[in-house]
Design a protein around this motif. Structure first.
Motif, PDB file in Angstrom:
ATOM      1  N   ALA A 132     -23.511  -9.602  -1.940  1.00  0.00           N
ATOM      2  CA  ALA A 132     -22.859 -10.008  -3.019  1.00  0.00           C
ATOM      3  C   ALA A 132     -23.131 -11.511  -3.439  1.00  0.00           C
ATOM      4  CB  ALA A 132     -21.424  -9.972  -2.716  1.00  0.00           C
ATOM      5  N   ALA A 133     -23.314 -12.225  -2.352  1.00  0.00           N
ATOM      6  CA  ALA A 133     -23.822 -13.626  -2.518  1.00  0.00           C
ATOM      7  C   ALA A 133     -25.275 -14.047  -2.924  1.00  0.00           C
ATOM      8  CB  ALA A 133     -23.326 -14.454  -1.062  1.00  0.00           C
ATOM      9  N   TYR A 134     -26.127 -12.924  -2.705  1.00  0.00           N
ATOM     10  CA  TYR A 134     -27.605 -13.386  -2.915  1.00  0.00           C
ATOM     11  C   TYR A 134     -27.752 -13.689  -4.560  1.00  0.00           C
ATOM     12  CZ  TYR A 134     -32.633 -12.635  -2.677  1.00  0.00           C
ATOM     13  OH  TYR A 134     -33.681 -13.048  -2.686  1.00  0.00           O
ATOM     14  N   GLY A 135     -28.566 -14.734  -4.586  1.00  0.00           N
ATOM     15  CA  GLY A 135     -28.974 -15.037  -5.929  1.00  0.00           C
ATOM     16  C   GLY A 135     -27.945 -15.840  -6.841  1.00  0.00           C
ATOM     17  N   SER A 136     -26.856 -16.066  -6.002  1.00  0.00           N
ATOM     18  CA  SER A 136     -25.972 -16.966  -6.886  1.00  0.00           C
ATOM     19  C   SER A 136     -26.251 -18.442  -6.866  1.00  0.00           C
ATOM     20  CB  SER A 136     -24.448 -16.898  -5.833  1.00  0.00           C
ATOM     21  OG  SER A 136     -24.861 -17.275  -4.540  1.00  0.00           O
ATOM     22  N   LYS A 137     -27.421 -18.752  -6.181  1.00  0.00           N
ATOM     23  CA  LYS A 137     -27.949 -19.915  -6.658  1.00  0.00           C
ATOM     24  C   LYS A 137     -29.098 -19.764  -7.300  1.00  0.00           C
ATOM     25  CE  LYS A 137     -28.540 -22.238  -2.696  1.00  0.00           C
ATOM     26  NZ  LYS A 137     -28.925 -22.228  -1.555  1.00  0.00           N
ATOM     27  N   LYS A 138     -29.226 -19.378  -8.411  1.00  0.00           N
ATOM     28  CA  LYS A 138     -30.140 -19.170  -9.137  1.00  0.00           C
ATOM     29  C   LYS A 138     -31.593 -20.262  -9.497  1.00  0.00           C
ATOM     30  CE  LYS A 138     -28.576 -15.193 -11.722  1.00  0.00           C
ATOM     31  NZ  LYS A 138     -27.401 -14.936 -10.902  1.00  0.00           N
ATOM     32  N   ASP A 139     -31.145 -21.600  -8.988  1.00  0.00           N
ATOM     33  CA  ASP A 139     -32.148 -22.489  -9.091  1.00  0.00           C
ATOM     34  C   ASP A 139     -32.974 -22.572  -7.869  1.00  0.00           C
ATOM     35  OD1 ASP A 139     -29.600 -24.706 -10.346  1.00  0.00           O
ATOM     36  OD2 ASP A 139     -31.024 -23.368 -11.377  1.00  0.00           O
ATOM     37  N   ASP A 140     -32.756 -21.823  -7.041  1.00  0.00           N
ATOM     38  CA  ASP A 140     -33.527 -21.811  -5.684  1.00  0.00           C
ATOM     39  C   ASP A 140     -34.937 -21.268  -6.229  1.00  0.00           C
ATOM     40  OD1 ASP A 140     -33.554 -22.074  -3.212  1.00  0.00           O
ATOM     41  OD2 ASP A 140     -33.245 -19.953  -2.763  1.00  0.00           O
ATOM     42  N   TYR A 141     -35.713 -22.315  -5.604  1.00  0.00           N
ATOM     43  CA  TYR A 141     -37.290 -22.161  -5.433  1.00  0.00           C
ATOM     44  C   TYR A 141     -37.592 -20.529  -5.039  1.00  0.00           C
ATOM     45  CZ  TYR A 141     -42.076 -22.447  -3.864  1.00  0.00           C
ATOM     46  OH  TYR A 141     -43.304 -22.414  -3.534  1.00  0.00           O
ATOM     47  N   GLU A 142     -37.252 -19.972  -4.005  1.00  0.00           N
ATOM     48  CA  GLU A 142     -37.378 -18.838  -3.534  1.00  0.00           C
ATOM     49  C   GLU A 142     -37.131 -17.603  -4.468  1.00  0.00           C
ATOM     50  OE1 GLU A 142     -39.178 -20.086   0.106  1.00  0.00           O
ATOM     51  OE2 GLU A 142     -38.880 -18.068  -0.421  1.00  0.00           O
ATOM     52  N   TYR A 143     -35.892 -17.945  -5.218  1.00  0.00           N
ATOM     53  CA  TYR A 143     -35.688 -16.924  -6.307  1.00  0.00           C
ATOM     54  C   TYR A 143     -36.685 -16.869  -7.243  1.00  0.00           C
ATOM     55  CZ  TYR A 143     -31.923 -14.271  -8.668  1.00  0.00           C
ATOM     56  OH  TYR A 143     -31.212 -13.194  -9.243  1.00  0.00           O
ATOM     57  N   THR A 144     -37.149 -18.000  -7.901  1.00  0.00           N
ATOM     58  CA  THR A 144     -38.203 -18.050  -8.911  1.00  0.00           C
ATOM     59  C   THR A 144     -39.244 -17.379  -8.528  1.00  0.00           C
ATOM     60  OG1 THR A 144     -37.046 -20.509  -9.683  1.00  0.00           O
ATOM     61  CG2 THR A 144     -39.348 -19.731 -10.567  1.00  0.00           C
ATOM     62  N   LEU A 145     -39.802 -17.525  -7.294  1.00  0.00           N
ATOM     63  CA  LEU A 145     -40.896 -17.134  -6.586  1.00  0.00           C
ATOM     64  C   LEU A 145     -40.866 -15.460  -6.986  1.00  0.00           C
ATOM     65  CD1 LEU A 145     -42.094 -18.632  -3.456  1.00  0.00           C
ATOM     66  CD2 LEU A 145     -43.448 -18.443  -5.518  1.00  0.00           C
ATOM     67  N   SER A 146     -39.584 -14.865  -6.580  1.00  0.00           N
ATOM     68  CA  SER A 146     -39.521 -13.424  -6.696  1.00  0.00           C
ATOM     69  C   SER A 146     -38.983 -12.795  -8.008  1.00  0.00           C
ATOM     70  CB  SER A 146     -38.590 -13.138  -5.721  1.00  0.00           C
ATOM     71  OG  SER A 146     -37.162 -13.577  -5.649  1.00  0.00           O
ATOM     72  N   GLU A 147     -39.078 -13.786  -9.197  1.00  0.00           N
ATOM     73  CA  GLU A 147     -38.345 -13.351 -10.303  1.00  0.00           C
ATOM     74  C   GLU A 147     -39.279 -12.184 -10.869  1.00  0.00           C
ATOM     75  OE1 GLU A 147     -36.553 -15.980 -13.384  1.00  0.00           O
ATOM     76  OE2 GLU A 147     -38.441 -15.273 -14.455  1.00  0.00           O
ATOM     77  N   TYR A 148     -40.694 -12.080 -10.550  1.00  0.00           N
ATOM     78  CA  TYR A 148     -41.563 -10.955 -10.993  1.00  0.00           C
ATOM     79  C   TYR A 148     -40.872  -9.630 -10.500  1.00  0.00           C
ATOM     80  CZ  TYR A 148     -43.702 -10.470  -6.556  1.00  0.00           C
ATOM     81  OH  TYR A 148     -44.066 -10.277  -5.286  1.00  0.00           O
ATOM     82  N   LEU A 149     -40.133  -9.492  -9.721  1.00  0.00           N
ATOM     83  CA  LEU A 149     -39.715  -8.019  -9.275  1.00  0.00           C
ATOM     84  C   LEU A 149     -38.244  -8.183  -9.421  1.00  0.00           C
ATOM     85  CD1 LEU A 149     -38.609  -8.883  -6.251  1.00  0.00           C
ATOM     86  CD2 LEU A 149     -40.640  -8.219  -5.613  1.00  0.00           C
ATOM     87  N   ARG A 150     -37.446  -9.049 -10.069  1.00  0.00           N
ATOM     88  CA  ARG A 150     -36.288  -8.986 -10.265  1.00  0.00           C
ATOM     89  C   ARG A 150     -35.870  -7.737 -10.488  1.00  0.00           C
ATOM     90  NH1 ARG A 150     -35.254 -11.751  -7.812  1.00  0.00           N
ATOM     91  NH2 ARG A 150     -35.510 -14.021  -9.083  1.00  0.00           N
ATOM     92  N   MET A 151     -35.953  -6.929 -11.455  1.00  0.00           N
ATOM     93  CA  MET A 151     -35.139  -5.478 -11.648  1.00  0.00           C
ATOM     94  C   MET A 151     -35.091  -4.803 -10.560  1.00  0.00           C
ATOM     95  SD  MET A 151     -33.941  -4.168 -14.251  1.00  0.00           S
ATOM     96  CE  MET A 151     -34.587  -4.996 -15.585  1.00  0.00           C
ATOM     97  N   SER A 152     -36.251  -4.871  -9.731  1.00  0.00           N
ATOM     98  CA  SER A 152     -36.130  -3.959  -8.519  1.00  0.00           C
ATOM     99  C   SER A 152     -35.445  -4.549  -7.399  1.00  0.00           C
ATOM    100  CB  SER A 152     -37.749  -3.780  -7.967  1.00  0.00           C
ATOM    101  OG  SER A 152     -38.626  -3.121  -8.817  1.00  0.00           O
ATOM    102  N   GLY A 153     -35.517  -5.824  -7.440  1.00  0.00           N
ATOM    103  CA  GLY A 153     -34.351  -6.682  -6.504  1.00  0.00           C
ATOM    104  C   GLY A 153     -33.035  -6.300  -6.835  1.00  0.00           C
ATOM    105  N   ILE A 154     -32.624  -6.189  -7.973  1.00  0.00           N
ATOM    106  CA  ILE A 154     -31.212  -5.734  -8.365  1.00  0.00           C
ATOM    107  C   ILE A 154     -31.049  -4.337  -7.840  1.00  0.00           C
ATOM    108  CG2 ILE A 154     -29.732  -5.461 -10.300  1.00  0.00           C
ATOM    109  CD1 ILE A 154     -31.075  -7.709 -11.886  1.00  0.00           C
ATOM    110  N   TYR A 155     -31.978  -3.448  -8.137  1.00  0.00           N
ATOM    111  CA  TYR A 155     -31.802  -2.013  -7.788  1.00  0.00           C
ATOM    112  C   TYR A 155     -31.589  -2.095  -6.180  1.00  0.00           C
ATOM    113  CZ  TYR A 155     -33.747   2.174  -5.574  1.00  0.00           C
ATOM    114  OH  TYR A 155     -34.025   2.964  -4.809  1.00  0.00           O
TER     115      TYR A 155
END
Lengths: 313, 476
Positions: free
Chosen positions: A10-33
């Motif tokens: 539930a808390a994952y990705g709440s800090k959307k400025d995180d560098y790591e979060y940007t790195l994995s944006e290319y698969l975000r839809m799968s991450g949400i799934y």
């Protein structure tokens, strides 16, 4: 521990400025799934923001019908499937233009029956699985040439009973999951040599109880899914030492932060959290909803859709 | 220390320029890396170039990546224009930091299509990215797309290349030039794959790419196949846990089996040897049809393969010898490095290939018409009644291509075999007599000898598993 895992997701990705979060944006839809599915399996889907996610998905569908991993990224069959899976959890696939999704998937099929991942043409049996899984969830399997699709996947079967990404490629547990899942949806599981493949799969179990993806690789919780689900699909799940596997999966939890890592002691992430929980579900863990081994979604969702992919016994 | 948006923008633009200049200053950069350096230093460039190594100080990455990432996406959403040069620089920076960012590679595909980039540039960029991210799936995928463009260019030269007058001679020279170019590209790919394989154990993506390259750029090329088999011997001997490396050898052997079997049959009827997409055995063993682009455009998979030349055929050992060498290699490694599952898996593969080749050729009198379909039909082993050579297959008295019988020592026997397991003798007796000496028993002897002498429990475990496999899969 399930509550801890739910809190982590539930808390994952709440800090959307995180560098790591940007790195994995290319698969975000799968991450949400991954996140939503594991929440649903733990009975906590309502903690996620359905409206925000639906709006996000809508803005990821492109003119060609395909869906991208995130806003502004290019469409691909991987994220098209993830999007349809997410919307199926919410019983709301009409957020997307379904006909266009079907057209997009149909257009990816090649003359030899294989599927490209996107307009640029990479061929991989993973994409065959994504294509039929997407269409199955939409009730539109008739849109493709199934015979040819099956022919191509079977051409990727190796002497050891396993499957690779393309004809002639090495057998790999992830590809095996995709191909057995594909054959299940296509109603062609009888073409698998269940004993031979089952043997290869149960040889993935190591003394630690964990499963690897290929000989002499390290065990990884995600292989506890790819291998276990494949065994379930071909009716050989009893060939694995279940209690040892269960111990391994549980050892991959992080008791402080919640979530699961690839192996004990490593950093957790949503990907391994889903497959750890889904693996436990397949092993019969009471507190977790039943997971469907073909689509890696809660069985009750597929029940609602009337989807019952074949399993060998 | 909070940075204003403007400060970040200035910093990033400088860094992107510095990276671009580094490549201009040194076109031989062969490796990239991150330099651990947590302290922010605004007045010094975080780009470090030492000899042929390009380093990025870690402090700048958390500003750099999100900035160029978002900039590219704004362009992609048509919210902000970027000219070609800016796109080239930004995607280059992005992909060196995050080569799995698919969309960035796609932007470069489009730049290539409109002539703003050359294939060589992206092959180079990909090669660099792989030095730091040797598995990166998207890098390998982009590489295959580039190579398909290269192949397409090489197999159908533009009409403006044909000049009047010296038509034929020009065509022949052009063909040679293109073929040499492809040859260089192929060998460069082999190097890139080998490098990446060395940087990450059992690198599935690197090895499956290597196979793809051979299937698409040198289908049925006996010389390439055999050279690869020879050159890989040392590598696998030093990487005995690398299952992908050994699988590559299995692929090569299978391809050689196919080519050599085909030429055995076609040598008596050369007119029948012509490339057909669906049944052409001199295409890669497994790829039946040329790939098509998603938009329906046919892509020639490779320059039209031709039958192996007599020189090629003569330079490659006969199949029995190839198998003998492979099994010998496997035996040596199993003994020298006890307890490696990969080596035992390799033995299964090789024996399986040999077993089926012998069975098919024994019956087919050497004609390739029954050459094994290395497809799913093989996997249905339990449905094969195995009547061909019931006692197993052997290497003795194999007919060589030129008719000489090769007697004597065979690949599957092991010197200094201990007292055979009485269970083996029983198995021997059960099989009906066949015209060829069995190799199954010699494999069983090998297992027995390993069990007798091994001190590693893993080795014992794998030996037993191999025996079980022999019994259930090859069977009686």
């Amino acid at each position: 521990m399930l509550d801890k895992h739910a809190d982590y997701i539930a808390a994952y990705g709440s800090k959307k400025d995180d560098y790591e979060y940007t790195l994995s944006e290319y698969l975000r839809m799968s991450g949400i799934y991954w996140g939503l599915t594991v929440m649903d399996l733990m009975g906590q889907l309502t903690r996620m923001n359905q409206q925000e996610i639906s709006d996000f998905i809508k803005s990821c569908q492109h003119d060609c019908g395909g869906v991208s991993a995130s806003i502004g990224h290019d469409p691909h069959v991987l994220y098209t499937l993830s999007a349809v899976q997410i919307l199926s959890l919410y019983d709301n696939v009409n957020v997307l233009d379904v006909d266009k999704v079907v057209e997009y998937v149909r257009g990816l099929q090649q003359e030899d029956g294989s599927f490209a991942g996107d307009k640029w043409g990479e061929i991989d049996t993973r994409f065959s699985f994504c294509a039929v899984a997407t269409l199955a969830l939409l009730g539109r399997l008739d849109a493709i040439n199934m015979d040819k699709a099956v022919e191509f996947v079977l051409s990727c079967m190796n002497f050891d009973g396993g499957f690779g990404c393309r004809p002639g490629s090495e057998s790999h547990a992830g590809q095996i999951y995709c191909c057995t899942g594909f054959l299940s949806i296509a109603g062609q599981l009888h073409q698998v040599n269940a004993d031979l493949l089952g043997w290869w799969l149960c040889e993935r179990q190591l003394p630690s109880g964990g499963l690897n993806g290929r000989p002499e690789k390290l065990p990884d919780v995600c292989y506890s899914w790819w291998v276990l689900a494949s065994l379930k699909i071909i009716g050989r799940i009893h060939w694995i030492d279940k209690s040892k596997l269960r111990s391994f999966i549980l050892a991959c939890q992080d008791e402080e932060t919640g979530g699961f890592a690839d192996r004990p002691g490593d950093m957790v992430d949503p990907f391994h959290t889903l497959f750890g929980v889904a693996g436990l579900s397949l092993l019969g863990e009471g507190q977790i909803k039943d997971v469907n081994p073909v689509l890696c979604m809660p069985e009750d969702v597929l029940e609602r859709l009337g989807l019952h992919p074949d399993l060998l016994s | 220390m909070a940075e204003t948006e403007n400060e970040v923008e200035v910093l990033v633009q400088r860094v992107v320029k510095d990276i671009n200049n580094a490549f201009k200053r040194n076109p031989n950069i062969d490796e990239i890396g991150l330099i651990p350096c947590p302290e922010v230093r605004y007045n010094r460039s975080p780009i470090v170039l030492v000899e042929n190594k390009l380093g990025v100080e870690s402090w700048c990455v958390k500003y750099l990546l999100p900035y160029v990432h978002n900039k590219l996406l704004l362009y992609r959403q048509r919210k902000q224009w970027l000219d070609r040069e800016a796109l080239v620089d930004i995607t280059c920076t992005l992909l060196l930091l995050n080569p799995d960012f698919t969309t960035a590679w796609n932007v470069r595909k489009e730049l290539l299509q409109c002539g703003a980039l050359s294939p060589e540039r992206d092959l180079y960029l990909g090669k660099l990215a792989l030095t730091k991210f040797p598995k990166s799936p998207e890098t390998w995928i982009h590489r295959r797309w580039i190579l398909q463009q290269v192949l397409r260019e090489c197999s159908s030269p533009g009409p403006d290349r044909k000049e009047q007058g010296d038509g034929d001679r020009h065509d022949a020279a052009e063909k040679t030039r293109l073929s040499e170019h492809l040859h260089r590209v192929l060998h460069e790919e082999m190097k890139v794959c080998a490098d990446a394989a060395g940087r990450y154990p059992s690198n599935y993506n690197a090895w499956s790419h290597r196979i793809w390259v051979l299937q698409n750029m040198a289908p049925g090329n006996l010389k390439v196949l055999h050279d690869e088999l020879s050159s890989m011997r040392q590598w696998v001997s030093m990487h005995v846990s690398d299952h992908s490396g050994f699988h590559y050898r299995q692929f090569l052997l299978k391809a050689l089996v196919r080519e050599l079997s085909q030429s055995l049959s076609s040598s008596s009827s050369p007119q029948h040897y012509h490339p057909q997409p669906s049944s052409n055995p001199s295409h890669s063993p497994h790829k039946a049809n040329p790939h098509h682009q998603a938009n329906g455009e046919a892509t020639a998979a490779a320059p039209c393969p031709s039958p192996p030349s007599p020189e090629d055929l003569a330079s490659v050992p006969a199949l029995p010898q190839l198998f003998h060498q492979e099994v010998e290699l496997c035996t040596d490694l199993i003994k020298s490095f006890p307890g490696h599952e990969t080596l035992w898996c390799h033995r299964r593969h090789v024996f399986y290939l040999w077993h089926h080749w012998r069975r098919d050729h024994h019956y087919g009198q050497g004609f390739g018409s029954e050459s094994p379909q290395p497809n799913h039909t093989d996997a249905g082993l339990s449905s094969h009644p195995h009547t061909a050579c019931p006692g197993g297959v052997g290497l003795d008295r194999v007919q060589r291509r030129n008719g000489q019988a090769q007697e004597g020592q065979d690949a599957m026997e092991v010197d200094g075999v201990g007292v055979p397991d009485p269970r083996d003798t029983k198995r021997l007796k059960r099989g009906p007599p066949g015209p060829c000496p069995p190799a199954l028993p010699s494999e069983h002897s090998f297992v027995a000898s390993v069990l007798d002498s091994c001190r590693s429990p893993e080795q014992g475990r794998f030996a037993l598993a191999y025996r079980k496999w022999l019994d259930s899969v090859i069977g009686q």
